[in-house]
Design an enzyme around this catalytic site. Structure first.
Site, PDB file in Angstrom:
ATOM      1  CG  ASN A 151       1.764  -9.317  -5.708  1.00 23.72           C
ATOM      2  OD1 ASN A 151       1.503  -7.846  -5.877  1.00 23.72           O
ATOM      3  ND2 ASN A 151       0.731 -10.148  -6.329  1.00 23.72           N
TER       4      ASN A 151
ATOM      5  CB  CYS B  95      -0.696   0.090   1.298  1.00 22.14           C
ATOM      6  SG  CYS B  95      -1.800   1.582   1.371  1.00 22.14           S
TER       7      CYS B  95
END
Ligand code: COA
Ligand code: ZN
Length: 310
Positions: free
Chosen positions: A253, A244
């Site tokens: 990921n 983020c």
């Protein structure tokens, strides 16, 4: 029967860093750097490298250079280079830039889908039906994504029946493979067993991929659970890019290096050269000017420092 006897001997690792990773970077990565990053990943031996998104540049300004990137990459024979397409407009743009593979996307939660693409799930499946029809007509390979399959930041728990309904519909529409996403990295292994178990009652394992984020450190445990259930395709991002933009240090990921390290140690083939992934990550981190989320990458840096000595 050993604990790992159901685990496939060969897996497909889908590299999504240039898209899922870079779309979440706070700044715009120069087009030339994106192209170089993708070319380095191509050389590492992935069968699939996701390149970019033909979405609204207002929604994702980080990937506003999709045409230029897709045109400039060096395509390695046998490698697929999917690009995200949200609607027919996106498909036209992708075809215009020479796409041979696309990815369509929707979600297992209504609120998430509205926030992400401003459509209900049912409406997005109608749009996807048209996109897939046109894309297949043009001979494209099509991947489908279902986001927030294990938990939604707005709706909380997600019912496996809803995931099955959306994933099954995507396969009916003719997508080649469906990626089941844990977009915000909330899944834990028992939940993976429940959701994937539900899917496998109706859908073929070879048409499913799992897409974990490592936000809370559970991604590899979730991969292992999928492996034990016979899933043979996993998405990951070089260096663990992503996260983020508003939470510095938050991981994105599952890092490709961490996944490959575990698979190699288990004797599972992927065809991907881990050292070359590390080189690609080293390149892009230099551009982003920030530390890696990948634990394996960090360990390489530590060894390099050791070798150099005090
Ligand atoms: N490529 C470029 N621009 C597009 C586009 C596409 N595929 N589709 C729509 N647009 C443009 C429209 O022309 C319009 O531009 P304008 O405001 O300058 O007139 C604007 O985007 C809005 O279009 P509209 O059709 O009203 O759609 P919307 O506002 O309901 O947005 C999406 C729908 C799907 C286009 C948008 O939400 C989006 O691109 N989302 C992507 C989200 C994403 O990538 N998430 C991460 C991956 S999971
Ligand atoms: Zn993702």
């Amino acid at each position: 029967m050993g604990l790992f006897s159901a685990v496939p001997g060969r897996l497909r690792v889908v590299e999504v860093g240039p898209r899922d990773g870079l779309q979440n970077e706070p700044g715009f990565v120069p087009t030339g750097a994106k192209v170089r990053f993708i070319d380095l990943l191509s050389e590492a031996g992935f069968g699939v490298v996701e390149v970019t998104s033909f979405v609204s540049p207002r929604a994702v300004p980080q990937l506003a250079d999709a045409e230029e990137v897709l045109r400039a990459i060096r395509r390695r024979p046998g490698v697929r280079y999917p690009v995200l397409v949200p609607n027919l407009r996106g498909l036209e743009r992708a075809l215009g830039a020479g796409a041979q593979e696309i990815a369509v996307f929707t979600a297992a939660s209504e609120t998430f889908n509205l926030k992400n693409i401003n459509m209900s799930v049912a409406r997005s499946l109608e749009v996807i039906a048209e996109v897939v029809r046109e894309a297949r007509g043009a001979g494209l390979w099509v991947r489908g994504y279902v986001s927030v399959c294990f938990g939604c930041p707005y709706e909380g728990q997600v019912d496996p029946e809803k995931v099955l309904g959306v994933a099954g519909r995507l396969l009916e529409l003719g997508v080649d493979e469906v990626s089941i996403g844990d977009t915000t990295g909330v899944a834990t292994p028992r939940q993976v067993e429940e959701t994937v178990g539900r899917l496998l009652k109706e859908l073929p394992a070879e048409r499913l991929a799992l897409h974990f984020h490592d936000t809370r450190g559970t991604a590899l445990a979730n991969v292992l659970t999928g492996l034990l259930m016979g899933i043979s395709a996993f998405d990951s991002s070089a260096g663990g890019l992503g996260g983020c933009p508003f939470a510095p240090g938050a991981s994105g990921n599952l890092a490709t290096e961490d996944l490959l390290y575990m698979l190699q140690g288990m004797g599972i083939e992927t065809g991907v050269d881990l050292d070359k992934v590390v080189a690609a990550t080293r390149f892009i981190l230099g551009v982003l000017n920030r530390p890696p989320a990948s634990r394996y990458f960090q360990s390489c840096q530590a060894v390099r420092a050791d070798v150099r000595g005090p």
